[in-house]
Design a protein around this motif. Structure first.
Motif, mmCIF file in Angstrom:
data_model
loop_
_atom_site.group_PDB
_atom_site.id
_atom_site.type_symbol
_atom_site.label_atom_id
_atom_site.label_comp_id
_atom_site.label_asym_id
_atom_site.label_seq_id
_atom_site.Cartn_x
_atom_site.Cartn_y
_atom_site.Cartn_z
ATOM 1 N N GLU A 38 0.833 -1.203 0.000
ATOM 2 C CA GLU A 38 0.000 0.000 0.000
ATOM 3 C C GLU A 38 0.871 1.256 0.000
ATOM 4 O O GLU A 38 1.834 1.374 0.757
ATOM 5 C CB GLU A 38 -0.923 0.005 1.231
ATOM 6 C CG GLU A 38 -2.000 1.073 1.173
ATOM 7 C CD GLU A 38 -3.091 0.846 2.208
ATOM 8 O OE1 GLU A 38 -4.027 1.654 2.224
ATOM 9 O OE2 GLU A 38 -2.992 -0.125 2.987
ATOM 10 N N GLY A 39 0.548 2.210 -0.888
ATOM 11 C CA GLY A 39 1.340 3.421 -1.017
ATOM 12 C C GLY A 39 2.517 3.260 -1.957
ATOM 13 O O GLY A 39 3.163 4.244 -2.323
ATOM 14 N N SER A 42 -0.127 1.148 -6.922
ATOM 15 C CA SER A 42 -1.483 1.693 -7.056
ATOM 16 C C SER A 42 -2.518 0.562 -7.110
ATOM 17 O O SER A 42 -2.267 -0.505 -7.678
ATOM 18 C CB SER A 42 -1.587 2.530 -8.332
ATOM 19 O OG SER A 42 -2.943 2.834 -8.626
ATOM 20 N N ASP A 62 10.872 2.387 3.484
ATOM 21 C CA ASP A 62 9.835 2.763 4.447
ATOM 22 C C ASP A 62 10.045 1.940 5.717
ATOM 23 O O ASP A 62 9.703 0.756 5.774
ATOM 24 C CB ASP A 62 8.450 2.490 3.850
ATOM 25 C CG ASP A 62 7.313 3.005 4.719
ATOM 26 O OD1 ASP A 62 7.449 2.977 5.960
ATOM 27 O OD2 ASP A 62 6.277 3.412 4.161
ATOM 28 N N LYS A 65 7.003 0.064 7.159
ATOM 29 C CA LYS A 65 6.606 -1.134 6.422
ATOM 30 C C LYS A 65 7.591 -2.274 6.644
ATOM 31 O O LYS A 65 7.211 -3.434 6.815
ATOM 32 C CB LYS A 65 6.494 -0.830 4.925
ATOM 33 C CG LYS A 65 5.253 -0.050 4.536
ATOM 34 C CD LYS A 65 5.118 -0.014 3.024
ATOM 35 C CE LYS A 65 3.911 0.814 2.612
ATOM 36 N NZ LYS A 65 2.661 0.241 3.142
#
Length: 362
Positions: A38-39, A42, A62, A65
């Protein structure tokens, strides 16, 4: 024993263009669908795929994550290791990743997640994520005992049709656990134009269907392309009927429910290590479940599921990890709901809570 990690290391230098999709490649992609993109990817089917190598790079940048807890059922470190190794390998790094969808609906009782992987030859592998750590996901699994189709099955069919409409060439479909059920369901009920393009669909230890569904025209029309992969001590994959033209029974570490973990499945070279047959314990569980289905009608199953999950919801836990913090001991056991059940349902509930309490949490 060698497993999926060893396979990626051993076969990783051979691109898919040189050696096509295998049963083990299916397991790798089905397992990668558990990754939270997610992020990064898409949810739209209209967006261009992102190379797996690029998606992994963004993922590990990230920190939140990269350190996300995937629950106690499947070790998080295994998912991180698989993503890192696959994204660095010649075999998987140039696979495109697109249309990542992840939906949790507590009120509507649905857990659905899917990812589309585009292979070098422009064929696609539509991967349906299996049951995760959310309690609502497990409640939806229980609905399979008296509801058809469940919401996730409807979502899977819609997702597959969208993926097909925006691609060309062959379509592969697969998933682990409930994801395997969604792979078979969506393939069986797809439009004729989509179904014609489906080259193969895999259920990796996924629960099956009622006999009337398996015997129906929709299922039969594509069953010749179904592959069912099950550990020898399978529990989940032997619930209901799961007919396929090819059934692989393979060796796995651990026993019972622990063998549901795909990282424990034994692989040598480019294939699973075969077992001669299912274990006696697996067959006993299958028979017991069938006896339960034969003795309790749909309304009785619905009452039991409602009562059991009322207990879990009263604990205010959202995930199995929340429940496991106290070894499942904090689950309320004296709610009014219990008194409304029949003697048989109360006994079933007590047995199931005892089973949960005995599960290892680490």
């Amino acid at each position: 024993m060698p497993n999926m990690h060893d396979y990626v290391e051993w076969r990783g230098d051979i691109p898919l263009s040189a050696m096509p999709m295998s049963d083990v490649d299916n397991l790798v992609l089905a397992t990668l669908s558990f990754i939270n993109f997610e992020g990064i990817i898409s949810p739209s089917h209209d967006e261009e795929p992102v190379l797996l190598s690029t998606a992994a790079e963004r993922f590990f940048e990230d920190e939140e994550k990269a350190n996300e807890n995937y629950g106690f059922l499947f070790p998080t470190k295994d998912f991180m290791k698989l993503l890192s190794a696959a994204a660095a390998s010649e075999r998987f790094k140039n696979i495109g990743v697109s249309a990542y969808v992840n939906k949790i609906d507590y009120e509507g009782v649905e857990q659905f997640s899917a990812t589309t992987f585009t292979l070098p030859d422009k064929s696609i592998y539509v991967a349906f994520k299996g049951t995760d750590d959310n309690i609502v996901a497990w409640k939806e699994d229980f609905l399979l005992s008296y509801t058809f189709p469940i919401k996730a099955q409807k979502s899977a069919l819609s997702y597959l049709e969208q993926a097909a409409s925006r691609s060309e060439g062959k379509i592969y479909v697969g998933g682990h656990s409930k994801g395997g059920n969604l792979a078979f369901y969506s393939s069986a009920y797809a439009s004729d134009s989509t179904k014609e393009r489906i080259a193969k669909a895999w259920s990796n230890d996924g629960p099956g269907f009622y006999r009337r569904i398996v015997a129906g025209e929709n299922y039969s029309s594509v069953k010749d392309r179904f592959v069912s992969i099950l550990p020898e001590d399978s529990v989940i994959g032997r619930l209901f009927d799961n007919e396929a033209s090819k059934e692989i029974i393979m060796k796995a570490e651990g026993k019972g429910l622990l063998q549901h973990n795909p990282f424990l499945w034994q692989i040598k070279g480019g294939d699973f290590i075969r077992a001669e047959k299912f274990t006696d314990d697996s067959t006993v569980v299958r028979r017991a479940f069938r006896k339960y289905l034969s003795e309790i009608d749909g309304k009785g199953r619905e009452d039991f599921v409602s009562a059991f999950f009322s207990l879990l919801e009263a604990s205010e836990a959202k995930t199995l990890t929340d429940l496991a913090k106290d070894g499942f001991i904090s689950i309320p056991t004296s709610l009014k709901t219990i008194g409304e059940l029949t003697k048989e349902q109360r006994e079933m509930l007590r047995s199931f809570v005892a089973f949960l309490a005995a599960l290892p949490v680490k």
